[in-house]
Design a protein around this motif. Structure first.
Motif, PDB file in Angstrom:
ATOM      1  N   GLU A 123      32.668 -24.268 -29.667  1.00 13.55           N
ATOM      2  CA  GLU A 123      33.020 -25.491 -28.970  1.00 13.55           C
ATOM      3  C   GLU A 123      33.415 -25.154 -27.545  1.00 13.55           C
ATOM      4  OE1 GLU A 123      35.524 -29.497 -30.070  1.00 13.55           O
ATOM      5  OE2 GLU A 123      35.639 -27.740 -31.353  1.00 13.55           O
ATOM      6  N   GLY A 124      32.887 -25.932 -26.596  1.00 15.20           N
ATOM      7  CA  GLY A 124      33.167 -25.666 -25.193  1.00 15.20           C
ATOM      8  C   GLY A 124      34.194 -26.618 -24.610  1.00 15.20           C
ATOM      9  N   THR A 125      35.006 -26.075 -23.684  1.00 19.07           N
ATOM     10  CA  THR A 125      35.903 -26.881 -22.859  1.00 19.07           C
ATOM     11  C   THR A 125      35.571 -26.540 -21.406  1.00 19.07           C
ATOM     12  OG1 THR A 125      37.687 -25.252 -22.728  1.00 19.07           O
ATOM     13  CG2 THR A 125      37.707 -26.738 -24.639  1.00 19.07           C
ATOM     14  N   GLN A 126      36.378 -27.025 -20.478  1.00 16.58           N
ATOM     15  CA  GLN A 126      36.122 -26.718 -19.071  1.00 16.58           C
ATOM     16  C   GLN A 126      36.238 -25.235 -18.769  1.00 16.58           C
ATOM     17  OE1 GLN A 126      34.726 -28.368 -16.975  1.00 16.58           O
ATOM     18  NE2 GLN A 126      35.393 -30.485 -16.862  1.00 16.58           N
ATOM     19  N   SER A 127      37.139 -24.534 -19.447  1.00 18.05           N
ATOM     20  CA  SER A 127      37.414 -23.148 -19.060  1.00 18.05           C
ATOM     21  C   SER A 127      37.203 -22.116 -20.162  1.00 18.05           C
ATOM     22  CB  SER A 127      38.858 -23.042 -18.557  1.00 18.05           C
ATOM     23  OG  SER A 127      39.753 -23.423 -19.590  1.00 18.05           O
ATOM     24  N   ARG A 128      36.824 -22.561 -21.367  1.00 19.10           N
ATOM     25  CA  ARG A 128      36.663 -21.567 -22.431  1.00 19.10           C
ATOM     26  C   ARG A 128      35.722 -22.076 -23.510  1.00 19.10           C
ATOM     27  NH1 ARG A 128      42.251 -20.309 -24.879  1.00 19.10           N
ATOM     28  NH2 ARG A 128      41.019 -19.097 -26.315  1.00 19.10           N
ATOM     29  N   VAL A 129      35.279 -21.118 -24.298  1.00 17.68           N
ATOM     30  CA  VAL A 129      34.485 -21.421 -25.484  1.00 17.68           C
ATOM     31  C   VAL A 129      35.243 -20.822 -26.663  1.00 17.68           C
ATOM     32  CG1 VAL A 129      32.338 -20.967 -26.723  1.00 17.68           C
ATOM     33  CG2 VAL A 129      32.284 -21.453 -24.274  1.00 17.68           C
ATOM     34  N   SER A 130      35.476 -21.641 -27.665  1.00 20.49           N
ATOM     35  CA  SER A 130      36.130 -21.157 -28.883  1.00 20.49           C
ATOM     36  C   SER A 130      35.092 -21.063 -29.980  1.00 20.49           C
ATOM     37  CB  SER A 130      37.229 -22.134 -29.318  1.00 20.49           C
ATOM     38  OG  SER A 130      38.218 -22.212 -28.332  1.00 20.49           O
ATOM     39  N   ALA A 131      35.185 -20.001 -30.763  1.00 23.70           N
ATOM     40  CA  ALA A 131      34.238 -19.809 -31.862  1.00 23.70           C
ATOM     41  C   ALA A 131      35.001 -19.403 -33.117  1.00 23.70           C
ATOM     42  CB  ALA A 131      33.215 -18.736 -31.512  1.00 23.70           C
ATOM     43  N   ARG A 132      34.493 -19.859 -34.219  1.00 17.64           N
ATOM     44  CA  ARG A 132      35.014 -19.460 -35.528  1.00 17.64           C
ATOM     45  C   ARG A 132      33.796 -18.993 -36.319  1.00 17.64           C
ATOM     46  NH1 ARG A 132      39.694 -20.326 -38.050  1.00 17.64           N
ATOM     47  NH2 ARG A 132      39.708 -20.392 -40.321  1.00 17.64           N
ATOM     48  N   VAL A 133      33.811 -17.730 -36.761  1.00 17.48           N
ATOM     49  CA  VAL A 133      32.638 -17.120 -37.386  1.00 17.48           C
ATOM     50  C   VAL A 133      32.997 -16.607 -38.774  1.00 17.48           C
ATOM     51  CG1 VAL A 133      30.896 -15.299 -37.173  1.00 17.48           C
ATOM     52  CG2 VAL A 133      31.786 -16.418 -35.108  1.00 17.48           C
ATOM     53  N   ARG A 157      34.576 -13.590 -18.801  1.00 16.48           N
ATOM     54  CA  ARG A 157      35.633 -12.821 -18.133  1.00 16.48           C
ATOM     55  C   ARG A 157      36.521 -12.095 -19.128  1.00 16.48           C
ATOM     56  NH1 ARG A 157      37.410 -17.549 -14.398  1.00 16.48           N
ATOM     57  NH2 ARG A 157      38.744 -17.740 -16.189  1.00 16.48           N
ATOM     58  N   ALA A 158      36.751 -12.712 -20.275  1.00 14.84           N
ATOM     59  CA  ALA A 158      37.634 -12.110 -21.268  1.00 14.84           C
ATOM     60  C   ALA A 158      37.246 -12.648 -22.635  1.00 14.84           C
ATOM     61  CB  ALA A 158      39.089 -12.444 -20.965  1.00 14.84           C
ATOM     62  N   VAL A 159      37.481 -11.831 -23.649  1.00 14.45           N
ATOM     63  CA  VAL A 159      37.204 -12.214 -25.029  1.00 14.45           C
ATOM     64  C   VAL A 159      38.423 -11.860 -25.861  1.00 14.45           C
ATOM     65  CG1 VAL A 159      35.763 -11.758 -27.063  1.00 14.45           C
ATOM     66  CG2 VAL A 159      34.716 -11.898 -24.797  1.00 14.45           C
ATOM     67  N   GLU A 160      38.782 -12.745 -26.759  1.00 12.52           N
ATOM     68  CA  GLU A 160      39.833 -12.483 -27.733  1.00 12.52           C
ATOM     69  C   GLU A 160      39.252 -12.653 -29.122  1.00 12.52           C
ATOM     70  OE1 GLU A 160      43.165 -15.063 -27.226  1.00 12.52           O
ATOM     71  OE2 GLU A 160      43.679 -14.248 -25.269  1.00 12.52           O
ATOM     72  N   ILE A 161      39.637 -11.787 -30.032  1.00 15.17           N
ATOM     73  CA  ILE A 161      39.283 -11.933 -31.443  1.00 15.17           C
ATOM     74  C   ILE A 161      40.574 -11.884 -32.235  1.00 15.17           C
ATOM     75  CG2 ILE A 161      38.112 -10.884 -33.411  1.00 15.17           C
ATOM     76  CD1 ILE A 161      35.808 -10.208 -31.632  1.00 15.17           C
ATOM     77  N   ASP A 162      40.776 -12.897 -33.035  1.00 15.56           N
ATOM     78  CA  ASP A 162      42.013 -13.040 -33.821  1.00 15.56           C
ATOM     79  C   ASP A 162      43.243 -12.985 -32.923  1.00 15.56           C
ATOM     80  OD1 ASP A 162      40.543 -13.303 -36.169  1.00 15.56           O
ATOM     81  OD2 ASP A 162      40.600 -11.149 -36.573  1.00 15.56           O
ATOM     82  N   GLY A 163      43.133 -13.568 -31.722  1.00 10.39           N
ATOM     83  CA  GLY A 163      44.268 -13.649 -30.815  1.00 10.39           C
ATOM     84  C   GLY A 163      44.577 -12.391 -30.031  1.00 10.39           C
TER      85      GLY A 163
END
Length: 183
Positions: A123-133, A157-163
């Motif tokens: 799902e996209g917002t103005q500043s990020r994309v969130s994914a659940r896989v 620019r940056a990626v987070e997995i599980d926070g």
């Protein structure tokens, strides 16, 4: 001016469909163009079916319906969402950028792959994309990649997995390597 007539179509669009070749070479704009061209040229809405050949040629003798060619378009659409290549699983590798525009969402639920069913939402917002896989667990895979095609071709620019910060990603290619873990 000639976007639809140059390099995006073959005579038997759903027999020899180059979408898969474009996806394997990571030429995503060409894959998307070809997929849309095939849809426009080979879809017959009156009977809700795809044909082997595009309409210009099919009008002479009527559309030529064959189940393998009709299903080829659906297979190629599936490849844009989940594709296996050399032991690796590629998720969302051929999706149009606008599918992740603010407020848009991609959702795949229990899609069959060689490695087992896979599910994901993006799902996209103005500043990020969130994914659940949810990665498959039936058969082992060598690697799993999530492709994040951000609108406007902005680099990751940056990626987070599980926070937690995640460093295994390629910002230019838009590839995020997913860790091997169930769930």
């Amino acid at each position: 001016r000639y976007w639809f007539s140059r390099g995006g179509m073959v005579f038997q669009a759903n027999l020899q469909n180059p979408v898969l070749a474009y996806l394997r070479r990571h030429e995503i704009p060409a894959a998307i163009r070809n997929l849309y061209n095939d849809f426009v040229a080979c879809y017959y809405p009156a009977v809700n079916v795809f044909t082997e050949e595009f309409r210009q040629w099919a009008h002479a003798s009527g559309p030529f319906y064959k189940i393998p060619d009709e299903a080829r378009f659906v297979n190629r659409l599936r490849d844009t969402l989940a594709m296996e290549e050399g032991g690796a699983l590629w998720l969302a590798g051929g999706t149009p950028r606008r599918w992740l525009a603010p407020g848009q969402k991609i959702a795949v639920h229990r899609m069959a792959t060689y490695f087992g069913p896979v599910s994901y939402t993006m799902e996209g917002t103005q500043s990020r994309v969130s994914a659940r896989v949810r990665l498959p667990s039936r058969s082992p895979y060598k690697a799993a990649w999530l492709v994040v095609r951000v609108p406007g071709a902005r680099p990751l620019r940056a990626v987070e997995i599980d926070g937690k910060p995640w460093k295994d990603f390629d910002p230019e290619r838009e590839w995020v390597w997913l860790p091997h873990k169930s769930g």
